[in-house]
Design a protein around this motif. Structure first.
Motif, short mmCIF file in Angstrom:
data_model
loop_
_atom_site.label_atom_id
_atom_site.label_comp_id
_atom_site.label_asym_id
_atom_site.label_seq_id
_atom_site.Cartn_x
_atom_site.Cartn_y
_atom_site.Cartn_z
N ASN A 39 7.90 -5.67 -45.20
CA ASN A 39 8.40 -5.00 -44.33
C ASN A 39 8.91 -6.67 -44.47
O ASN A 39 9.04 -6.98 -43.70
CB ASN A 39 8.08 -4.94 -43.35
N LYS A 40 10.67 -6.02 -43.72
CA LYS A 40 12.01 -6.42 -44.34
C LYS A 40 12.53 -8.01 -45.14
O LYS A 40 12.94 -8.68 -44.91
CB LYS A 40 12.07 -7.45 -42.33
N ARG A 41 11.37 -7.70 -46.00
CA ARG A 41 11.15 -8.25 -46.90
C ARG A 41 12.30 -8.53 -47.61
O ARG A 41 13.01 -9.87 -48.09
CB ARG A 41 10.60 -8.10 -48.77
N THR A 42 13.82 -7.72 -48.09
CA THR A 42 14.86 -7.82 -48.12
C THR A 42 16.28 -8.72 -48.08
O THR A 42 16.17 -9.37 -48.00
CB THR A 42 15.82 -6.49 -48.02
N ALA A 43 15.53 -9.01 -46.29
CA ALA A 43 16.45 -9.99 -45.67
C ALA A 43 15.98 -11.57 -46.12
O ALA A 43 16.18 -11.66 -45.94
CB ALA A 43 16.32 -9.46 -44.21
N MET A 44 14.28 -11.66 -46.14
CA MET A 44 14.04 -12.68 -46.78
C MET A 44 14.49 -12.47 -47.87
O MET A 44 14.76 -14.47 -48.46
CB MET A 44 12.68 -12.97 -46.34
N SER A 45 15.11 -12.00 -48.83
CA SER A 45 15.42 -12.41 -50.45
C SER A 45 16.54 -12.54 -50.62
O SER A 45 17.12 -12.98 -51.57
CB SER A 45 15.15 -10.81 -51.09
N LYS A 46 17.81 -12.52 -49.32
CA LYS A 46 19.19 -12.55 -48.94
C LYS A 46 18.97 -14.63 -48.88
O LYS A 46 19.65 -15.32 -49.10
CB LYS A 46 19.77 -12.21 -48.42
N VAL A 47 17.71 -15.00 -48.70
CA VAL A 47 17.15 -16.53 -48.87
C VAL A 47 17.40 -17.48 -50.02
O VAL A 47 18.08 -18.06 -50.04
CB VAL A 47 16.82 -16.68 -46.88
N ARG A 48 16.40 -16.85 -50.34
CA ARG A 48 15.89 -17.45 -52.07
C ARG A 48 15.58 -16.26 -52.13
O ARG A 48 14.65 -15.37 -51.85
CB ARG A 48 14.79 -18.46 -51.61
N LYS A 49 14.98 -16.22 -53.92
CA LYS A 49 14.57 -15.51 -54.04
C LYS A 49 13.18 -14.99 -53.79
O LYS A 49 12.27 -16.23 -53.87
CB LYS A 49 14.78 -15.12 -55.44
N VAL A 50 12.73 -14.08 -53.74
CA VAL A 50 10.81 -14.09 -53.48
C VAL A 50 10.75 -12.53 -54.12
O VAL A 50 11.35 -11.70 -54.98
CB VAL A 50 10.58 -13.64 -51.97
N ARG A 51 8.73 -12.53 -54.22
CA ARG A 51 8.79 -11.37 -55.67
C ARG A 51 7.99 -10.25 -54.81
O ARG A 51 7.39 -10.29 -53.27
CB ARG A 51 7.79 -12.23 -56.09
#
Length: 335
Positions: A39-51
């Motif tokens: 949940n809320k992964r999108t915000a984390m992906s804006k910092v650095r790419k995540v899977r």
């Protein structure tokens, strides 16, 4: 009618239970929020790419689940309530799904929880066959699913096929090579999955649901509302709202049920369910609205997503931030 679930492993008695057998056990209704670890992964992906799937703030749901307590089911194979180990050395309860997945090389999805949690009636672990008073539907796990309140959703196995009592925790992919919390210094080129335990409880979390980034609203007051939830049965002690990016704060009103005052850890509160919040505030031009929650153990959400970034983008419990404009600013920008 032919559906059944087997219970085997490190127990003295192996059995096969039909749905009729399970329905004959005492039925309990437990209101609980199930939340994806992403949940809320999108915000984390804006910092650095995540899977992972790009979830915003809605990878969770709250429902009243009906079914038999796992602690009652396990007594049928001779495991007493509040047991931490069986006479044959079993310490974990593994749930195996009918669903098969590529990560298990075509094998079934599976997960486990400690036996001491499974046999604790107060942990409210259910074998659920109802959701909100109706027969659980296929998407949510028909005919039978596990509901493990207060724990990341990946442990609440759907389409249950069998239960195994095992010595060590489940060795499945989603227990051993996924859903583990690593620091920002770990990436795919230096990860060692064995250095972390499988994630269970969810940290305190909150999100604003009435507004989104780049919303344009009228000048004046606006209702800011959303949800807050914490793992492990911890209540929500406070939700703070800021309209200036976190410089000043206002405490929001919290509630779960209409006309019933919410008290964190109160007797009338649902300890596994989300808590809703709202506040009506004056919104300044180009506002950054922020929400953060505090649970009954005084755990508080971290301010910056950068501090909790991890390669799988899980457990993003950082302050939820919404940037909006009001109509006067938009009008001036077009002049």
């Amino acid at each position: 009618n032919r559906y059944s679930v087997s219970i085997s492993g490190l127990v003295n008695k192996h059995i096969q239970l039909s749905m009729d057998d399970i329905r004959m056990l005492p039925k309990y209704n437990v209101t609980a929020t199930l939340q994806c670890a992403g949940n809320k992964r999108t915000a984390m992906s804006k910092v650095r790419k995540v899977r992972g799937v790009g979830w915003d703030v809605s990878a969770l749901g709250n429902a009243t689940w009906g079914g038999a307590k796992l602690s009652d089911v396990l007594e049928l194979v001779g495991i007493h309530k509040l047991s931490s180990v069986t006479s044959l050395g079993g310490k974990h309860v593994e749930f195996v799904s009918v669903d098969r997945c590529k990560e298990e090389k075509g094998g079934p999805y599976k997960a486990s929880i400690p036996l001491k949690q499974a046999t604790d009636p107060d942990a409210d672990v259910l074998l659920a066959y109802e959701m909100n008073g109706e027969t659980i539907n296929r998407d949510h796990g028909y005919p039978l699913r596990v509901v493990v309140p207060g724990v990341i959703g990946a442990r609440s196995v759907k389409w249950l096929d069998s239960i195994n009592i095992i010595k060590e925790e489940c060795q499945g992919f989603f227990m051993q090579k996924d859903y583990k919390m690593f620091p920002p210094t770990v990436d795919w080129d230096n990860i060692n999955w064995s250095t972390r335990r499988p994630q269970m409880d969810f940290p305190v979390q909150s999100a604003i649901c009435t507004l989104e980034d780049v919303d344009v609203i009228k000048e004046g007051k606006a209702r800011i509302a959303g949800y807050a939830v914490s793992g492990g049965g911890r209540g929500i002690e406070r939700v703070d709202i800021s309209v200036d990016g976190g410089k000043t704060w206002v405490e929001a009103h919290r509630y779960q049920k209409s006309n019933v005052p919410y008290v964190s850890d109160g007797a009338q509160s649902d300890k596994w369910a989300w808590v809703l919040f709202e506040a009506t505030l004056d919104i300044p031009p180009n506002a950054e609205i922020v929400a953060k929650a505090v649970d009954s153990a005084a755990n508080i959400q971290p301010e910056k997503v950068e501090d909790i970034w991890n390669l799988r983008g899980i457990l993003n419990t950082s302050w939820h931030r919404i940037k909006i404009q009001n109509t006067s600013c938009v009008s001036r920008s077009k002049m």
